[in-house]
Design a protein around this motif. Sequence first.
Motif, PDB file in Angstrom:
ATOM      1  N   ARG A 196       3.154 -18.595  85.235  1.00  0.00           N
ATOM      2  CA  ARG A 196       2.910 -17.417  84.391  1.00  0.00           C
ATOM      3  C   ARG A 196       2.700 -16.172  85.252  1.00  0.00           C
ATOM      4  O   ARG A 196       3.243 -15.094  84.952  1.00  0.00           O
ATOM      5  CB  ARG A 196       1.678 -17.654  83.514  1.00  0.00           C
ATOM      6  N   ALA A 197       1.942 -16.314  86.315  1.00  0.00           N
ATOM      7  CA  ALA A 197       1.674 -15.178  87.191  1.00  0.00           C
ATOM      8  C   ALA A 197       2.922 -14.735  87.943  1.00  0.00           C
ATOM      9  O   ALA A 197       3.169 -13.543  88.122  1.00  0.00           O
ATOM     10  CB  ALA A 197       0.564 -15.534  88.176  1.00  0.00           C
ATOM     11  N   GLU A 198       3.748 -15.704  88.358  1.00  0.00           N
ATOM     12  CA  GLU A 198       4.963 -15.382  89.115  1.00  0.00           C
ATOM     13  C   GLU A 198       6.011 -14.672  88.259  1.00  0.00           C
ATOM     14  O   GLU A 198       6.802 -13.890  88.767  1.00  0.00           O
ATOM     15  CB  GLU A 198       5.550 -16.661  89.713  1.00  0.00           C
ATOM     16  N   HIS A 199       6.026 -14.970  86.946  1.00  0.00           N
ATOM     17  CA  HIS A 199       7.024 -14.378  86.057  1.00  0.00           C
ATOM     18  C   HIS A 199       6.529 -13.121  85.349  1.00  0.00           C
ATOM     19  O   HIS A 199       7.221 -12.559  84.501  1.00  0.00           O
ATOM     20  CB  HIS A 199       7.492 -15.407  85.019  1.00  0.00           C
ATOM     21  N   ASP A 200       5.319 -12.690  85.694  1.00  0.00           N
ATOM     22  CA  ASP A 200       4.802 -11.420  85.166  1.00  0.00           C
ATOM     23  C   ASP A 200       3.929 -10.792  86.243  1.00  0.00           C
ATOM     24  O   ASP A 200       2.762 -11.164  86.392  1.00  0.00           O
ATOM     25  CB  ASP A 200       3.999 -11.655  83.886  1.00  0.00           C
ATOM     26  N   THR A 202       2.285  -8.288  86.445  1.00  0.00           N
ATOM     27  CA  THR A 202       1.044  -7.640  86.000  1.00  0.00           C
ATOM     28  C   THR A 202      -0.069  -8.658  85.767  1.00  0.00           C
ATOM     29  O   THR A 202      -1.218  -8.289  85.515  1.00  0.00           O
ATOM     30  CB  THR A 202       1.275  -6.856  84.692  1.00  0.00           C
ATOM     31  N   LYS A 203       0.283  -9.945  85.835  1.00  0.00           N
ATOM     32  CA  LYS A 203      -0.695 -10.989  85.548  1.00  0.00           C
ATOM     33  C   LYS A 203      -1.232 -11.635  86.828  1.00  0.00           C
ATOM     34  O   LYS A 203      -0.510 -11.827  87.794  1.00  0.00           O
ATOM     35  CB  LYS A 203      -0.063 -12.083  84.680  1.00  0.00           C
ATOM     36  N   ASP A 204      -2.525 -11.946  86.809  1.00  0.00           N
ATOM     37  CA  ASP A 204      -3.172 -12.726  87.860  1.00  0.00           C
ATOM     38  C   ASP A 204      -3.505 -14.070  87.224  1.00  0.00           C
ATOM     39  O   ASP A 204      -4.031 -14.117  86.108  1.00  0.00           O
ATOM     40  CB  ASP A 204      -4.464 -12.023  88.307  1.00  0.00           C
ATOM     41  N   LYS A 205      -3.224 -15.181  87.897  1.00  0.00           N
ATOM     42  CA  LYS A 205      -3.433 -16.508  87.285  1.00  0.00           C
ATOM     43  C   LYS A 205      -4.900 -16.763  86.933  1.00  0.00           C
ATOM     44  O   LYS A 205      -5.203 -17.623  86.109  1.00  0.00           O
ATOM     45  CB  LYS A 205      -2.915 -17.606  88.200  1.00  0.00           C
ATOM     46  N   ASN A 206      -5.810 -15.999  87.558  1.00  0.00           N
ATOM     47  CA  ASN A 206      -7.231 -16.148  87.253  1.00  0.00           C
ATOM     48  C   ASN A 206      -7.717 -15.136  86.222  1.00  0.00           C
ATOM     49  O   ASN A 206      -8.901 -15.095  85.898  1.00  0.00           O
ATOM     50  CB  ASN A 206      -8.069 -16.013  88.531  1.00  0.00           C
ATOM     51  N   LYS A 207      -6.797 -14.317  85.713  1.00  0.00           N
ATOM     52  CA  LYS A 207      -7.185 -13.294  84.734  1.00  0.00           C
ATOM     53  C   LYS A 207      -6.212 -13.243  83.568  1.00  0.00           C
ATOM     54  O   LYS A 207      -5.824 -12.173  83.100  1.00  0.00           O
ATOM     55  CB  LYS A 207      -7.270 -11.927  85.426  1.00  0.00           C
ATOM     56  N   LEU A 208      -5.805 -14.410  83.091  1.00  0.00           N
ATOM     57  CA  LEU A 208      -4.928 -14.478  81.936  1.00  0.00           C
ATOM     58  C   LEU A 208      -5.747 -14.315  80.664  1.00  0.00           C
ATOM     59  O   LEU A 208      -6.980 -14.386  80.679  1.00  0.00           O
ATOM     60  CB  LEU A 208      -4.195 -15.819  81.916  1.00  0.00           C
ATOM     61  N   ASP A 209      -5.061 -14.127  79.539  1.00  0.00           N
ATOM     62  CA  ASP A 209      -5.755 -14.037  78.259  1.00  0.00           C
ATOM     63  C   ASP A 209      -6.254 -15.424  77.858  1.00  0.00           C
ATOM     64  O   ASP A 209      -5.671 -16.444  78.231  1.00  0.00           O
ATOM     65  CB  ASP A 209      -4.819 -13.504  77.173  1.00  0.00           C
TER      66      ASP A 209
END
Length: 302
Positions: A196-200, A202-209
């Motif tokens: 998820r983090a690699e494909h966005d 703006t996303k951090d894997k530790n700060k997802l919704d």
Amino acid sequence: MSKSFSGFPAIDQAVAGLTAGAVTTIVVHPLDVIKTRLQVDSSPKELRKPIVGRAIKATKLIILEDGISSLYRGLSPNLAGATLSWGFYFYWYSVFKKQMSNGSEAKLSAGQHLIAAAEAGAVTSLCTNPIWVVKTRMLATGKSYKQAYNGLFDGLYQIAKNEGFRGLYRGIVPALFGVSHGALQFMAYEEMKKWRAEHDPTKDKNKLDTYEYILMAVASKVFASVSTYPYQVVKTRLQNYQAEAQYTGTIDTISKIFRSEGMSGFYKGLGPNTIRVLPGTCVTFAVYENMSKYFREHEKAS
């Protein structure tokens, strides 16, 4: 110089895991009682009934025998086991991951996540198996049963007195095999967060919704459950009261279940277990990730 809320990152993970385990156990305990009753039922004729029908019948019998309060029988060992298990698991998982990355922020591979989760699961199983033996026996029988335990400590005392050390570790072989369940779940969960983090950007894997964590937790749990559920049935049969009279060990248990109940016997209780684990997993990981997020936002140097 690492940062954490408590001063030790692994302790933060343990506290988050303890809290998540406690909340989840209280919410889904009745489903755990129903699942356990179904798992210890060795009657082949029950397999002819639909999964939902079996679960409803088991629920009715439990309530008729001991009242609705019996749906919370065994809560104390379940609560102790779940909170300690999740606390130990997340603590050791954090420790083993840190060792593999040599303390750096480097991303681990799927194989490394699998190994770290398996190691954490093995240590946790060895530490908590006696609690799970008591929990299984209390959930498998009503309070009117002549050998019923009054609670966690009474159960531990009675087992140690009557069966010795071996009794406290009944079912440990399938429990250790069950380490593969947690390993597969955490590997899938970590890989989905990383994807998820690699494909966005703006996303951090530790700060997802929160909803993203929940969806990933559900997907990883279903994957692990379907892959490893049979070991749970074998473990429950071995830990139950009548185990010594019926089964002499793990191989004997597997053989007898297969001969008398077929492959379907290894999936008894899968219905209520699925209903139980999915909301339970959602609660566990939502609480865990949000507590971890809070700790990171209020971290201090150590």
